[in-house]
Design a protein around this motif. Structure first.
Motif, mmCIF file in Angstrom:
data_model
loop_
_atom_site.group_PDB
_atom_site.id
_atom_site.type_symbol
_atom_site.label_atom_id
_atom_site.label_comp_id
_atom_site.label_asym_id
_atom_site.label_seq_id
_atom_site.Cartn_x
_atom_site.Cartn_y
_atom_site.Cartn_z
ATOM 1 N N ILE A 138 0.843 -1.200 0.000
ATOM 2 C CA ILE A 138 0.000 0.000 0.000
ATOM 3 C C ILE A 138 0.875 1.245 0.000
ATOM 4 C CG2 ILE A 138 -1.716 1.337 1.298
ATOM 5 C CD1 ILE A 138 -2.766 -1.388 2.357
ATOM 6 N N ALA A 139 1.914 1.232 0.832
ATOM 7 C CA ALA A 139 2.831 2.372 0.899
ATOM 8 C C ALA A 139 3.459 2.636 -0.468
ATOM 9 C CB ALA A 139 3.911 2.109 1.950
ATOM 10 N N GLU A 140 3.821 1.560 -1.154
ATOM 11 C CA GLU A 140 4.413 1.705 -2.486
ATOM 12 C C GLU A 140 3.378 2.235 -3.481
ATOM 13 O OE1 GLU A 140 6.233 -1.335 -5.730
ATOM 14 O OE2 GLU A 140 6.951 -1.566 -3.664
ATOM 15 N N GLU A 141 2.164 1.686 -3.417
ATOM 16 C CA GLU A 141 1.081 2.108 -4.314
ATOM 17 C C GLU A 141 0.760 3.592 -4.144
ATOM 18 O OE1 GLU A 141 -2.312 1.617 -6.931
ATOM 19 O OE2 GLU A 141 -0.816 0.095 -6.453
ATOM 20 N N LEU A 142 0.728 4.049 -2.881
ATOM 21 C CA LEU A 142 0.361 5.433 -2.586
ATOM 22 C C LEU A 142 1.564 6.371 -2.580
ATOM 23 C CD1 LEU A 142 -2.228 4.864 0.293
ATOM 24 C CD2 LEU A 142 -2.681 5.197 -2.146
ATOM 25 N N ASN A 143 2.766 5.780 -2.670
ATOM 26 C CA ASN A 143 3.997 6.558 -2.612
ATOM 27 C C ASN A 143 4.070 7.360 -1.309
ATOM 28 O OD1 ASN A 143 6.489 7.325 -3.569
ATOM 29 N ND2 ASN A 143 5.676 9.097 -4.669
ATOM 30 N N GLU A 144 3.795 6.659 -0.198
ATOM 31 C CA GLU A 144 3.824 7.267 1.133
ATOM 32 C C GLU A 144 4.626 6.371 2.071
ATOM 33 O OE1 GLU A 144 0.062 8.207 2.877
ATOM 34 O OE2 GLU A 144 -0.725 9.085 1.045
ATOM 35 N N PRO A 145 5.145 6.934 3.161
ATOM 36 C CA PRO A 145 5.837 6.099 4.148
ATOM 37 C C PRO A 145 4.852 5.095 4.770
ATOM 38 C CG PRO A 145 6.253 8.433 4.547
ATOM 39 C CD PRO A 145 5.206 8.351 3.498
ATOM 40 N N ILE A 146 5.369 3.925 5.133
ATOM 41 C CA ILE A 146 4.525 2.865 5.671
ATOM 42 C C ILE A 146 3.812 3.307 6.951
ATOM 43 C CG2 ILE A 146 6.295 1.704 7.048
ATOM 44 C CD1 ILE A 146 5.097 -0.962 5.912
ATOM 45 N N ASN A 147 4.481 4.123 7.775
ATOM 46 C CA ASN A 147 3.837 4.596 9.010
ATOM 47 C C ASN A 147 2.626 5.475 8.707
ATOM 48 O OD1 ASN A 147 5.603 3.194 10.596
ATOM 49 N ND2 ASN A 147 6.925 4.937 11.015
#
Length: 167
Positions: A138-147
């Motif tokens: 999900i973090a990769e898909e959204l290009n956001e940090p995992i936290n």
């Protein structure tokens, strides 16, 4: 913003603490999420004379103890009622028409509540629970940090729970 900073600062330490206690990545992650959720809900009760990390670890430890107790209770109950449950499952394995109708109504209601969420919360719920992606994916898909993904998912679930309770 402050919550996000606290999450970024202490996530790995709390997760590592629980991983060493549980020896299970899923349990450690679940407990860590619950720890931050409870800490953010009870932030007003934090006593600044103690280290914040110590307070988080205490919350985390208590959540783990509760989880272990609950599992032990479930094992005990299954052991003592196991034969009766096996018989019931054999006799009634297929859901009744009423069960199916209730399930469909509950799903429709849940989907309606999800549609009322803000788009970024809807998206993270969809990716995690309908597409069954991992936090990392999900973090990769959204290009956001995992936290950020974990916090966003936590907030989305909390909002959904509030919507359902208010119904």
């Amino acid at each position: 913003m402050a919550f996000s900073a606290l999450l970024d600062r202490f996530w790995n330490e709390v997760y590592g603490f629980q991983l060493s206690r549980t020896k299970n990545e899923n349990d450690a992650e679940d407990i860590t999420i619950q720890t931050f959720s409870r800490a953010f809900d009870k932030i007003h009760s934090y006593d600044a004379s103690y280290e914040f990390k110590t307070w988080l670890f205490t919350i985390s430890k208590n959540i783990h103890i509760d989880m272990v107790r609950k599992r032990k209770k479930n094992v005990w109950e299954q052991h003592h009622t196991g034969n009766q449950e096996v018989i019931k499952k054999v006799l009634d394995n297929a859901p009744s028409a009423e069960d199916q109708l209730i399930k469909e109504q509950n799903l429709a209601s849940l989907l309606g509540h999800i549609r009322n969420l803000k788009p970024h919360y809807r998206e993270v719920i969809n990716l995690r629970y309908f597409q069954e992606l991992t936090y990392a994916a999900i973090a990769e898909e959204l290009n956001e940090p995992i936290n950020n993904v974990k916090v966003k998912l936590l907030r989305a679930k909390k909002l959904l729970a509030e919507m359902i309770k208010a119904k």
